[in-house]
Design a protein around this motif. Structure first.
Motif, PDB file in Angstrom:
ATOM      1  N   ALA A   1      49.582  50.308  37.832  1.00 16.60           N
ATOM      2  CA  ALA A   1      50.191  51.202  38.638  1.00 16.60           C
ATOM      3  C   ALA A   1      49.376  51.454  39.893  1.00 16.60           C
ATOM      4  CB  ALA A   1      49.994  52.606  38.086  1.00 16.60           C
ATOM      5  N   ALA A   2      50.022  51.803  41.160  1.00 17.87           N
ATOM      6  CA  ALA A   2      49.124  51.852  42.274  1.00 17.87           C
ATOM      7  C   ALA A   2      48.074  52.960  42.210  1.00 17.87           C
ATOM      8  CB  ALA A   2      50.242  52.336  43.492  1.00 17.87           C
ATOM      9  N   ASP A   3      47.181  52.913  43.147  1.00 16.14           N
ATOM     10  CA  ASP A   3      46.004  53.718  43.136  1.00 16.14           C
ATOM     11  C   ASP A   3      45.352  54.146  41.785  1.00 16.14           C
ATOM     12  OD1 ASP A   3      46.778  54.385  46.016  1.00 16.14           O
ATOM     13  OD2 ASP A   3      48.182  55.745  45.335  1.00 16.14           O
ATOM     14  N   THR A   4      45.190  53.113  41.092  1.00 16.01           N
ATOM     15  CA  THR A   4      44.445  53.307  39.810  1.00 16.01           C
ATOM     16  C   THR A   4      43.147  52.247  40.034  1.00 16.01           C
ATOM     17  OG1 THR A   4      45.757  51.387  38.854  1.00 16.01           O
ATOM     18  CG2 THR A   4      46.515  53.722  38.578  1.00 16.01           C
ATOM     19  N   PRO A   5      42.037  52.329  39.265  1.00 16.99           N
ATOM     20  CA  PRO A   5      40.909  51.368  39.312  1.00 16.99           C
ATOM     21  C   PRO A   5      41.471  49.987  38.912  1.00 16.99           C
ATOM     22  CG  PRO A   5      40.318  53.257  38.177  1.00 16.99           C
ATOM     23  CD  PRO A   5      41.765  53.510  38.300  1.00 16.99           C
ATOM     24  N   GLU A   6      42.489  50.020  37.964  1.00 20.47           N
ATOM     25  CA  GLU A   6      43.091  48.900  37.327  1.00 20.47           C
ATOM     26  C   GLU A   6      43.739  48.044  38.474  1.00 20.47           C
ATOM     27  OE1 GLU A   6      43.583  51.673  35.778  1.00 20.47           O
ATOM     28  OE2 GLU A   6      42.208  51.591  34.128  1.00 20.47           O
ATOM     29  N   ARG A   7      44.398  48.769  39.250  1.00 20.37           N
ATOM     30  CA  ARG A   7      45.187  48.167  40.251  1.00 20.37           C
ATOM     31  C   ARG A   7      44.235  47.467  41.474  1.00 20.37           C
ATOM     32  NH1 ARG A   7      50.297  48.802  42.056  1.00 20.37           N
ATOM     33  NH2 ARG A   7      50.714  47.852  44.038  1.00 20.37           N
ATOM     34  N   LEU A   8      43.096  48.222  41.564  1.00 22.05           N
ATOM     35  CA  LEU A   8      41.810  47.406  42.289  1.00 22.05           C
ATOM     36  C   LEU A   8      41.595  46.253  41.753  1.00 22.05           C
ATOM     37  CD1 LEU A   8      40.547  47.843  45.190  1.00 22.05           C
ATOM     38  CD2 LEU A   8      39.078  49.379  44.146  1.00 22.05           C
ATOM     39  N   ARG A   9      41.169  46.172  40.531  1.00 20.45           N
ATOM     40  CA  ARG A   9      40.682  45.162  39.932  1.00 20.45           C
ATOM     41  C   ARG A   9      41.838  43.883  39.995  1.00 20.45           C
ATOM     42  NH1 ARG A   9      36.551  45.165  36.228  1.00 20.45           N
ATOM     43  NH2 ARG A   9      37.523  43.486  34.734  1.00 20.45           N
ATOM     44  N   TYR A  10      43.233  44.287  39.917  1.00 18.41           N
ATOM     45  CA  TYR A  10      44.297  43.351  40.002  1.00 18.41           C
ATOM     46  C   TYR A  10      44.174  42.851  41.233  1.00 18.41           C
ATOM     47  CZ  TYR A  10      49.007  41.890  40.386  1.00 18.41           C
ATOM     48  OH  TYR A  10      50.329  41.142  40.460  1.00 18.41           O
ATOM     49  N   THR A  11      43.709  43.299  42.340  1.00 14.84           N
ATOM     50  CA  THR A  11      43.864  42.946  43.624  1.00 14.84           C
ATOM     51  C   THR A  11      42.673  41.795  43.813  1.00 14.84           C
ATOM     52  OG1 THR A  11      44.988  44.874  44.451  1.00 14.84           O
ATOM     53  CG2 THR A  11      44.089  43.444  46.085  1.00 14.84           C
ATOM     54  N   TYR A  12      41.578  42.530  43.265  1.00 16.28           N
ATOM     55  CA  TYR A  12      40.510  41.584  43.362  1.00 16.28           C
ATOM     56  C   TYR A  12      40.431  40.175  42.576  1.00 16.28           C
ATOM     57  CZ  TYR A  12      35.549  40.206  42.220  1.00 16.28           C
ATOM     58  OH  TYR A  12      34.356  39.664  42.235  1.00 16.28           O
TER      59      TYR A  12
ATOM     60  N   THR B   1      37.777  44.385  28.501  1.00 14.65           N
ATOM     61  CA  THR B   1      39.295  44.555  27.323  1.00 14.65           C
ATOM     62  C   THR B   1      39.784  43.144  27.148  1.00 14.65           C
ATOM     63  OG1 THR B   1      40.223  44.368  29.815  1.00 14.65           O
ATOM     64  CG2 THR B   1      39.444  46.650  29.336  1.00 14.65           C
ATOM     65  N   GLY B   2      39.361  41.995  27.573  1.00 13.10           N
ATOM     66  CA  GLY B   2      39.865  40.901  27.187  1.00 13.10           C
ATOM     67  C   GLY B   2      40.949  40.351  28.071  1.00 13.10           C
ATOM     68  N   TRP B   3      41.441  41.262  29.181  1.00 12.84           N
ATOM     69  CA  TRP B   3      42.070  41.000  30.302  1.00 12.84           C
ATOM     70  C   TRP B   3      41.566  41.303  31.451  1.00 12.84           C
ATOM     71  CZ3 TRP B   3      45.790  37.980  28.656  1.00 12.84           C
ATOM     72  CH2 TRP B   3      46.391  38.193  27.311  1.00 12.84           C
ATOM     73  N   PHE B   4      41.970  40.817  32.764  1.00 16.48           N
ATOM     74  CA  PHE B   4      41.123  40.822  34.089  1.00 16.48           C
ATOM     75  C   PHE B   4      41.537  42.213  34.581  1.00 16.48           C
ATOM     76  CE2 PHE B   4      40.780  36.217  33.594  1.00 16.48           C
ATOM     77  CZ  PHE B   4      39.511  36.255  33.831  1.00 16.48           C
ATOM     78  N   ALA B   5      42.582  42.921  34.475  1.00 18.31           N
ATOM     79  CA  ALA B   5      42.998  43.909  35.372  1.00 18.31           C
ATOM     80  C   ALA B   5      43.306  45.460  34.336  1.00 18.31           C
ATOM     81  CB  ALA B   5      43.956  43.912  36.210  1.00 18.31           C
ATOM     82  N   GLY B   6      42.361  45.754  33.454  1.00 21.98           N
ATOM     83  CA  GLY B   6      42.845  46.729  32.586  1.00 21.98           C
ATOM     84  C   GLY B   6      42.890  46.283  30.959  1.00 21.98           C
TER      85      GLY B   6
END
Ligand SMILES: N[C@@H](CCC(=O)N[C@@H](CS)C(=O)NCC(=O)O)C(=O)O
Length: 223
Positions: free
Chosen positions: A85-96, A161-166
């Protein structure tokens, strides 16, 4: 209709996999690498001026660069799937991680490959020891420490977590699969940690990954 311009044994395999994960209708146009140079055939230049793969066409649009293709497909056809989801720490990790795959992880892997070829290239006998000495020095002082740094970091990040973004599988995992498969296929300690190995086993077991392999043909990075 989306057409994926697919080069054998290439980054294009992950776009094929993403298309399968999203369950989208698509066509594949196949291109074969030159077996000596490993370069793409000139026909790909008709699709995009760089003549590299992956590249997709979708109606009037042509999209190159695997990170941009992943972003395009997820934004246009994902309906919220495979992206945090937008504006979550996971979204920033996703972009990274989406950017890190090509922007950081691939550089030392590519250097390793190129310098490996230099070391074994045909050359006059009196040049060989000099060339090999230079390659050994570059490996020792730059490439190997960089591989250790990057893949040690990836190994530790995957431990969270075993995955890259959350906690969920996302398209960032698709994008990161290529450097990890390339590192594992080229041997050495890069890519050999338990978290990276478990990640590769998990993605390879996914039905969409298997379906993409059938579409893409032999994928030697898996061996
Ligand atoms: N950063 C680009 C790299 C594209 C690229 O270099 N693709 C390789 C295949 S993995 C290629 O087309 N190589 C053949 C050539 O350069 O002729 C991306 O992620 O799409």
């Amino acid at each position: 209709m989306i057409t994926l311009h697919h080069l054998n044994n290439s980054r294009s395999q992950r776009v094929l996999w993403l298309l399968e994960e999203l369950g989208l209708p698509y066509k594949v146009a196949y291109y074969k690498r030159n077996t000596l140079t490993m370069l793409a055939p000139p026909e790909l230049l008709a699709i995009h001026p760089l003549g590299k793969s992956p590249v997709i066409t979708d109606g009037e649009l042509t999209v190159a660069e695997s990170g941009a293709i992943v972003e395009y497909l997820v934004a246009r056809y994902g309906n919220g799937r495979l992206i945090p989801a937008a504006d979550t720490p996971e979204r920033l990790r996703y972009t990274y991680w989406l950017h890190y795959a090509e922007g950081s992880a691939m550089l030392p892997l590519l250097l390793k490959l190129i310098f490996g070829r230099v070391a074994t290239a045909p050359m006059p006998f009196f040049i060989k020891p000099i060339a090999r000495g230079i390659v050994a020095r570059v490996n020792q002082e730059f490439i190997d420490p960089q591989l250790k740094l990057h893949f040690g970091y990836i190994e530790s990040e995957l431990g969270k977590t075993g995955w890259f973004a959350g906690t969920e599988f996302t398209a960032a995992d698709v994008q990161m699969s290529f450097p990890l498969e390339a590192a594992a296929a080229r041997g050495g300690s890069a890519g050999a940690g338990p978290n990276i190995t478990a990640f590769l086993q998990r993605i390879h077991a996914r039905p969409a990954y298997q379906a993409a392999l059938k579409q893409g043909g032999a994928y030697e990075l898996l061996t």
